[in-house]
Design an enzyme around this catalytic site. Structure first.
Site, PDB file in Angstrom:
ATOM      1  N   TYR A 123      -4.615   7.660  -7.055  1.00 32.61           N
ATOM      2  CA  TYR A 123      -3.608   6.693  -6.605  1.00 32.61           C
ATOM      3  C   TYR A 123      -3.886   6.322  -5.144  1.00 32.61           C
ATOM      4  O   TYR A 123      -3.868   5.139  -4.767  1.00 32.61           O
ATOM      5  CB  TYR A 123      -2.212   7.305  -6.742  1.00 32.61           C
ATOM      6  CG  TYR A 123      -1.110   6.487  -6.101  1.00 32.61           C
ATOM      7  CD1 TYR A 123      -0.677   5.300  -6.679  1.00 32.61           C
ATOM      8  CD2 TYR A 123      -0.507   6.912  -4.913  1.00 32.61           C
ATOM      9  CE1 TYR A 123       0.333   4.546  -6.084  1.00 32.61           C
ATOM     10  CE2 TYR A 123       0.506   6.172  -4.321  1.00 32.61           C
ATOM     11  CZ  TYR A 123       0.920   4.991  -4.915  1.00 32.61           C
ATOM     12  OH  TYR A 123       1.923   4.245  -4.332  1.00 32.61           O
ATOM     13  N   SER A 179       0.858  -1.174   0.000  1.00 32.55           N
ATOM     14  CA  SER A 179       0.000   0.000   0.000  1.00 32.55           C
ATOM     15  C   SER A 179       0.903   1.235   0.000  1.00 32.55           C
ATOM     16  O   SER A 179       2.007   1.212  -0.523  1.00 32.55           O
ATOM     17  CB  SER A 179      -0.939  -0.023   1.200  1.00 32.55           C
ATOM     18  OG  SER A 179      -1.822   1.079   1.183  1.00 32.55           O
ATOM     19  N   LYS A 220      -4.638   2.701  -3.177  1.00 34.92           N
ATOM     20  CA  LYS A 220      -3.841   2.241  -2.048  1.00 34.92           C
ATOM     21  C   LYS A 220      -4.705   2.041  -0.801  1.00 34.92           C
ATOM     22  O   LYS A 220      -4.405   1.180   0.032  1.00 34.92           O
ATOM     23  CB  LYS A 220      -2.707   3.226  -1.770  1.00 34.92           C
ATOM     24  CG  LYS A 220      -1.696   3.354  -2.901  1.00 34.92           C
ATOM     25  CD  LYS A 220      -0.837   2.113  -3.067  1.00 34.92           C
ATOM     26  CE  LYS A 220      -1.245   1.180  -4.171  1.00 34.92           C
ATOM     27  NZ  LYS A 220      -0.352   0.001  -4.275  1.00 34.92           N
TER      28      LYS A 220
END
Length: 365
Positions: free
Chosen positions: A243, A179, A247
């Site tokens: 993004y 992550s 994650k």
């Protein structure tokens, strides 16, 4: 993240136990030479990343390691470089071709693995895309969300029977999801004017400007929620937020996966990790300059591999399973509380169920 907040390094040479007999998969473990062009010359800036080092260390300690990459050439190049870097030590390395954007290929790859391998002890879902413009695949899904979450989700679900079989016969089964600290940025309201300012935010989470008062209410109730613009289709802040959304999905997926392990009495551990700000080829390409301030306190790729390797191999994870399972680890193995959304069990369940529905529909076409 300030370097003085980082848990002390641990020595992979002595900290990783003998992994002989164990089988591992590491996605995104390719070897690629990246050159940065300046007006006078091309300079080799990076050749290996986090996944490459994770795979290499697992193999050095005796595991049979499947090196995941989008093509056989990339996987075999990674394997060749690992052998070159191993001082003649015999390593059991196998190429694994997997394109996380091609869900049917992902499914076939996993099913073939389950059919042909007798066990799977360690799965490290490392491959992914950094922040990028909003582009969609043929199914209308954001490429970054598909690569960072849906592909690894499908791969892990298809491997579930083998993970279960392995856990019944051998201790120590682990699934590790890569992550990022950026999982918390989706709902923060912070905006950044540059990569350097974003880097500063990792040192002080209060930095940035509150330029986005319309905070996003994260949900994963439909496929449309996987491809939200979060401000725009190609600007710095929107790209970073998307993004971050992918994650966040990695952390939530880990929590729900552990629930399903526990529900089915599977003795396995699922962990999400933030490897740190790492000077990899992908990060350099994203920043556009290997000398960018974003890399002032950056970790090397091997240092970036230490936290995933801690999750994948360290005896402490298994000895203290109740402490570590479902957790979010930061360098070099410290447990840190993720953001509020990442702790939302209903959101984790919603993400799993919608992901299941979406990949099922795509595979049925």
């Amino acid at each position: 993240m300030p370097r003085d907040d980082i848990k002390p390094k641990w020595d992979v040479t002595t900290g990783i136990p003998d992994l002989s007999g164990k089988v591992a998969i590491v996605t995104g473990a390719k070897y690629v030479s990246i050159y940065y062009s300046n007006p006078r010359a091309q300079t080799l800036i990076s050749s290996v990343g986090i996944g490459w080092h994770v795979a290499h260390q697992l193999a050095l300690h005796g595991a049979k390691v499947y090196v995941g990459a989008r093509s056989a050439v990339k996987a075999n190049d990674g394997i060749a470089e690992m052998r070159n870097a191993s001082g003649g030590k015999s390593l059991d390395l196998r190429p694994l071709v997997i394109d996380l954007l091609d869900f049917k290929q992902v499914s076939l790859c996993a099913k073939a693995f389950v059919k042909n391998e007798s066990r799977l002890d360690i799965l490290v879902n490392n491959a992914g895309l950094l922040a990028c413009p909003l582009e969609k695949d043929a199914n209308g899904i954001s490429l970054s969300f598909a690569t960072n979450h849906l592909g690894p989700f499908l791969f892990t679900v298809e491997l579930f029977p083998l993970l279960k079989k392995t856990a019944a016969a051998h201790s120590g089964v682990r699934v590790v999801a890569l992550s990022s600290i950026m999982h918390a940025i989706v709902k923060s309201g912070l905006e950044f004017s540059s990569v350097d300012q974003l880097a500063a935010a990792e040192h002080d989470s209060t930095e940035g400007t509150n330029g986005n008062p319309q905070l996003y209410d994260v949900k994963f109730s439909s496929v449309d929620d996987f491809s939200v613009e979060l401000g725009g289709t190609d600007d710095f802040n929107s790209n970073i937020r998307r993004y971050g959304l992918s994650k966040l999905a990695n952390v939530l997926f880990t929590k729900e996966l552990q629930k399903r392990f526990d529900r089915d009495n599977i003795d396995a551990v699922a962990v999400a990790v933030h490897p740190g700000t790492v000077k990899t080829n992908g990060a350099i390409k994203y920043a556009g300059d290997p000398n960018s301030a974003v890399f002032d306190d950056a970790l090397t790729p091997l240092e970036g591999a230490l936290t995933p390797l801690f999750a994948a191999t360290h005896p402490a994870i298994w000895a203290e399973k109740d402490k570590y399972n479902t957790q979010y680890l930061v360098p070099y193995g410290a447990v840190e509380e993720p953001c509020e959304d990442a702790r939302n069990e209903e959101l984790a369940k919603q993400l799993w169920e919608t992901s299941e529905k979406v990949v099922r529909q795509i595979l049925s076409k």
